[in-house]
Design a protein around this motif. Sequence first.
Motif, PDB file in Angstrom:
ATOM      1  N   UNK A 173       2.560   4.814 -10.210  1.00 50.49           N
ATOM      2  CA  UNK A 173       2.584   6.246 -10.525  1.00 50.49           C
ATOM      3  C   UNK A 173       2.551   7.139  -9.287  1.00 50.49           C
ATOM      4  N   UNK A 174       1.890   6.672  -8.220  1.00 49.55           N
ATOM      5  CA  UNK A 174       1.850   7.471  -6.989  1.00 49.55           C
ATOM      6  C   UNK A 174       3.235   7.563  -6.362  1.00 49.55           C
ATOM      7  N   UNK A 175       4.010   6.490  -6.435  1.00 46.49           N
ATOM      8  CA  UNK A 175       5.370   6.505  -5.902  1.00 46.49           C
ATOM      9  C   UNK A 175       6.274   7.400  -6.739  1.00 46.49           C
ATOM     10  N   UNK A 176       6.164   7.263  -8.055  1.00 44.12           N
ATOM     11  CA  UNK A 176       7.000   8.070  -8.945  1.00 44.12           C
ATOM     12  C   UNK A 176       6.702   9.550  -8.791  1.00 44.12           C
ATOM     13  N   UNK A 209       0.847  -1.184   0.000  1.00 44.76           N
ATOM     14  CA  UNK A 209       0.000   0.000   0.000  1.00 44.76           C
ATOM     15  C   UNK A 209       0.883   1.234   0.000  1.00 44.76           C
ATOM     16  N   UNK A 210       0.361   2.330  -0.482  1.00 41.56           N
ATOM     17  CA  UNK A 210       1.133   3.564  -0.549  1.00 41.56           C
ATOM     18  C   UNK A 210       1.606   3.987   0.838  1.00 41.56           C
ATOM     19  N   UNK A 252      11.858   5.945  -7.299  1.00 39.07           N
ATOM     20  CA  UNK A 252      12.034   5.194  -8.543  1.00 39.07           C
ATOM     21  C   UNK A 252      11.330   3.845  -8.446  1.00 39.07           C
ATOM     22  N   UNK A 253      10.670   3.436  -9.517  1.00 40.18           N
ATOM     23  CA  UNK A 253      10.012   2.132  -9.579  1.00 40.18           C
ATOM     24  C   UNK A 253      10.709   1.300 -10.651  1.00 40.18           C
TER      25      UNK A 253
END
Length: 270
Positions: A99-102, A75-76, A107-108
């Motif tokens: 996309x939420x992490x980036x 989870x975020x 980096x993903x």
Amino acid sequence: MIRAGGLAACLALSLNFVPSGVSAAPRVLSVDQCADQYVMALADRSQIVGVSRLAGGPDSYLRDRAAGLPMRRATLESVLAARPEVVVRAWTPDARLAPALEARGIAVAQLDDANDFDGVRRNIRKIAKALGQSSAGERLVADMDAKLARAKGAWGGKRALYLTPAGYTSGAGTMTDAMLKAAGLTNATTAPGFQAVPLEKLALNPPEAVVLAFFDAEHMSRWSAGRRPLVQRLIKDRTIASLTGAELLCSAWFSADASLRIANLAPRRP
């Protein structure tokens, strides 16, 4: 004379000092079982700030390495709390996570679909580079290639059927097909992709050999095709190897381990 406070400050600075031109390996977290394997194989343990909650499960190939590592939910909120610099993923149920992490500067590193050993090589090098562990990646590739070389041609082209308890098999364009060929077997399934095996076909044109998959699972439905008398006779008479869930978890370097294990079960070659 340096006071205690000044000594502590100097010590802290010396521990955090990174020589010019040398980059510290990034903090890394994996969010699914396949990503776990790549991270646990390539990263230093000091880099790993989290693995998935299935990293230590029975179908995790490197489950022994998961002991002592922090296990996180995909989870975020959970990922952000671990403060990773790189997140490795094969897949996650929440398509919004990457996309939420980036968007937050994390980096993903995405594992690509790999249907052969060339694809595995690309994934190893891709993830190793993202983790600052390219040398470890090359060592892993070299080890995989050495095992493939040892497995090559072992079964002399014997025709084999890959079979799951549900009665499914896989043909051209799959990692399973690549694993069988690496051990010197000819895949009895020529059609591409995954498909059910018609019982009539088994009766009329049985394969020379059978390679079982996932028959190590604790439970198998009484209605599974694997329980049919025809299939049971075939399994009893022609099985040459049985692959575990851990060996088939995802396309990775340990697919070569499985190929070598199949190869080592072949009759001694002249």
